[in-house]
Write a protein that holds these residues in place. Sequence first.
Motif, mmCIF file in Angstrom:
data_model
loop_
_atom_site.group_PDB
_atom_site.id
_atom_site.type_symbol
_atom_site.label_atom_id
_atom_site.label_comp_id
_atom_site.label_asym_id
_atom_site.label_seq_id
_atom_site.Cartn_x
_atom_site.Cartn_y
_atom_site.Cartn_z
ATOM 1 N N GLN A 196 55.431 -15.450 46.035
ATOM 2 C CA GLN A 196 54.385 -15.207 45.040
ATOM 3 C C GLN A 196 53.643 -13.917 45.349
ATOM 4 O O GLN A 196 53.343 -13.143 44.449
ATOM 5 C CB GLN A 196 53.393 -16.371 44.991
ATOM 6 C CG GLN A 196 53.894 -17.553 44.221
ATOM 7 C CD GLN A 196 52.859 -18.670 44.183
ATOM 8 O OE1 GLN A 196 52.095 -18.862 45.121
ATOM 9 N NE2 GLN A 196 52.853 -19.399 43.096
ATOM 10 N N ALA A 197 53.317 -13.691 46.624
ATOM 11 C CA ALA A 197 52.611 -12.457 47.007
ATOM 12 C C ALA A 197 53.457 -11.243 46.654
ATOM 13 O O ALA A 197 52.943 -10.250 46.155
ATOM 14 C CB ALA A 197 52.281 -12.475 48.497
ATOM 15 N N ALA A 198 54.752 -11.321 46.910
ATOM 16 C CA ALA A 198 55.637 -10.199 46.632
ATOM 17 C C ALA A 198 55.813 -9.982 45.135
ATOM 18 O O ALA A 198 56.122 -8.884 44.698
ATOM 19 C CB ALA A 198 56.997 -10.431 47.294
ATOM 20 N N ASP A 199 55.614 -11.014 44.317
ATOM 21 C CA ASP A 199 55.782 -10.910 42.872
ATOM 22 C C ASP A 199 54.553 -10.319 42.169
ATOM 23 O O ASP A 199 54.629 -9.994 40.991
ATOM 24 C CB ASP A 199 56.072 -12.289 42.265
ATOM 25 C CG ASP A 199 57.467 -12.782 42.614
ATOM 26 O OD1 ASP A 199 58.309 -11.962 43.019
ATOM 27 O OD2 ASP A 199 57.703 -13.992 42.486
ATOM 28 N N ARG A 200 53.443 -10.209 42.857
ATOM 29 C CA ARG A 200 52.238 -9.664 42.214
ATOM 30 C C ARG A 200 52.439 -8.191 41.902
ATOM 31 O O ARG A 200 52.961 -7.440 42.712
ATOM 32 C CB ARG A 200 51.016 -9.834 43.120
ATOM 33 C CG ARG A 200 50.589 -11.266 43.308
ATOM 34 C CD ARG A 200 49.298 -11.379 44.083
ATOM 35 N NE ARG A 200 49.418 -10.701 45.369
ATOM 36 C CZ ARG A 200 48.385 -10.295 46.099
ATOM 37 N NH1 ARG A 200 47.152 -10.516 45.685
ATOM 38 N NH2 ARG A 200 48.554 -9.697 47.241
ATOM 39 N N THR A 201 51.970 -7.792 40.743
ATOM 40 C CA THR A 201 52.023 -6.380 40.369
ATOM 41 C C THR A 201 50.922 -5.634 41.121
ATOM 42 O O THR A 201 49.952 -6.248 41.589
ATOM 43 C CB THR A 201 51.792 -6.211 38.859
ATOM 44 O OG1 THR A 201 50.450 -6.628 38.553
ATOM 45 C CG2 THR A 201 52.809 -7.006 38.038
ATOM 46 N N PRO A 202 51.039 -4.309 41.207
ATOM 47 C CA PRO A 202 49.945 -3.552 41.817
ATOM 48 C C PRO A 202 48.607 -3.836 41.127
ATOM 49 O O PRO A 202 47.580 -3.951 41.792
ATOM 50 C CB PRO A 202 50.385 -2.095 41.634
ATOM 51 C CG PRO A 202 51.877 -2.180 41.672
ATOM 52 C CD PRO A 202 52.199 -3.457 40.932
ATOM 53 N N GLU A 203 48.619 -3.979 39.799
ATOM 54 C CA GLU A 203 47.391 -4.285 39.071
ATOM 55 C C GLU A 203 46.792 -5.612 39.531
ATOM 56 O O GLU A 203 45.578 -5.706 39.760
ATOM 57 C CB GLU A 203 47.679 -4.340 37.571
ATOM 58 C CG GLU A 203 46.461 -4.613 36.727
ATOM 59 C CD GLU A 203 46.771 -4.646 35.232
ATOM 60 O OE1 GLU A 203 45.799 -4.571 34.458
ATOM 61 O OE2 GLU A 203 47.951 -4.734 34.844
ATOM 62 N N GLN A 204 47.621 -6.630 39.716
ATOM 63 C CA GLN A 204 47.129 -7.927 40.184
ATOM 64 C C GLN A 204 46.568 -7.827 41.599
ATOM 65 O O GLN A 204 45.531 -8.412 41.911
ATOM 66 C CB GLN A 204 48.254 -8.972 40.144
ATOM 67 C CG GLN A 204 48.655 -9.367 38.747
ATOM 68 C CD GLN A 204 49.945 -10.175 38.729
ATOM 69 O OE1 GLN A 204 50.898 -9.874 39.449
ATOM 70 N NE2 GLN A 204 49.966 -11.201 37.898
ATOM 71 N N VAL A 205 47.250 -7.097 42.458
ATOM 72 C CA VAL A 205 46.794 -6.936 43.845
ATOM 73 C C VAL A 205 45.421 -6.262 43.867
ATOM 74 O O VAL A 205 44.515 -6.695 44.587
ATOM 75 C CB VAL A 205 47.821 -6.141 44.680
ATOM 76 C CG1 VAL A 205 47.257 -5.788 46.055
ATOM 77 C CG2 VAL A 205 49.122 -6.937 44.826
ATOM 78 N N VAL A 206 45.253 -5.218 43.063
ATOM 79 C CA VAL A 206 43.971 -4.501 43.039
ATOM 80 C C VAL A 206 42.862 -5.399 42.483
ATOM 81 O O VAL A 206 41.752 -5.432 43.022
ATOM 82 C CB VAL A 206 44.091 -3.178 42.254
ATOM 83 C CG1 VAL A 206 42.727 -2.516 42.086
ATOM 84 C CG2 VAL A 206 45.060 -2.234 42.970
ATOM 85 N N LYS A 207 43.147 -6.149 41.443
ATOM 86 C CA LYS A 207 42.141 -7.074 40.896
ATOM 87 C C LYS A 207 41.763 -8.135 41.926
ATOM 88 O O LYS A 207 40.579 -8.477 42.072
ATOM 89 C CB LYS A 207 42.650 -7.724 39.613
ATOM 90 C CG LYS A 207 42.642 -6.773 38.434
ATOM 91 C CD LYS A 207 43.152 -7.420 37.166
ATOM 92 C CE LYS A 207 43.082 -6.455 36.004
ATOM 93 N NZ LYS A 207 43.531 -7.073 34.745
ATOM 94 N N ASP A 208 42.747 -8.656 42.660
ATOM 95 C CA ASP A 208 42.457 -9.620 43.731
ATOM 96 C C ASP A 208 41.604 -8.978 44.822
ATOM 97 O O ASP A 208 40.690 -9.591 45.367
ATOM 98 C CB ASP A 208 43.749 -10.176 44.339
ATOM 99 C CG ASP A 208 44.505 -11.093 43.396
ATOM 100 O OD1 ASP A 208 43.937 -11.530 42.373
ATOM 101 O OD2 ASP A 208 45.682 -11.384 43.698
ATOM 102 N N HIS A 209 41.909 -7.726 45.128
ATOM 103 C CA HIS A 209 41.152 -6.978 46.146
ATOM 104 C C HIS A 209 39.675 -6.880 45.741
ATOM 105 O O HIS A 209 38.785 -7.155 46.545
ATOM 106 C CB HIS A 209 41.760 -5.583 46.300
ATOM 107 C CG HIS A 209 40.898 -4.618 47.040
ATOM 108 N ND1 HIS A 209 40.723 -4.670 48.404
ATOM 109 C CD2 HIS A 209 40.145 -3.573 46.601
ATOM 110 C CE1 HIS A 209 39.907 -3.692 48.771
ATOM 111 N NE2 HIS A 209 39.544 -3.020 47.695
ATOM 112 N N VAL A 210 39.414 -6.512 44.491
ATOM 113 C CA VAL A 210 38.034 -6.379 44.012
ATOM 114 C C VAL A 210 37.312 -7.726 44.101
ATOM 115 O O VAL A 210 36.176 -7.802 44.576
ATOM 116 C CB VAL A 210 37.989 -5.825 42.574
ATOM 117 C CG1 VAL A 210 36.582 -5.904 41.996
ATOM 118 C CG2 VAL A 210 38.494 -4.381 42.550
ATOM 119 N N ALA A 211 37.976 -8.779 43.666
ATOM 120 C CA ALA A 211 37.362 -10.117 43.713
ATOM 121 C C ALA A 211 37.020 -10.508 45.148
ATOM 122 O O ALA A 211 35.931 -11.022 45.414
ATOM 123 C CB ALA A 211 38.291 -11.146 43.077
#
Length: 149
Positions: A19-34
């Motif tokens: 699941q972690a590997a399937d996240r898009t860069p956009e999803q990773v950045v949004k998770d980072h902000v949260a």
Amino acid sequence: MKIVTLAAGLSLLCASAAQAADRTPEQVVKDHVASMKTANVDAVMADYAADTVVITPPGLVPSQVPATGPGVYSGIANARKVFVVLTGSGSIAGIRSMETTVEPLGGDVALLHWIQFRGTPQQVSGTDVFVVRRGKVAVQDIIVDAPAH
């Protein structure tokens, strides 16, 4: 029974990694902000690769050597120093006030446009460049806009 429990645990671990590997860069950045807004450094660091590189403006981290140039923090332990500062008592108000927009650039790159304390004398803005590989931040460059005069 132990083998079944071990197999189930490994299955969950593999599913989480997939699941972690399937996240898009956009999803990773949004998770980072949260995660940043919760001031949970462990949650923030969970999105970074072990060999990550975080580049900061001069002086962002008080212990930066040399203090006059950009900070370059290689590896997760060094990168953690950046996020301890950014989620600490001196910076968390700005992080929590931050308005963000994520701009996917295709491939493994996304931009995070941000502004803190909008409309106040403390307003600051910038853009972070993220390179995300296999669902983890490989490189982050924090770029603060020049103050408007």
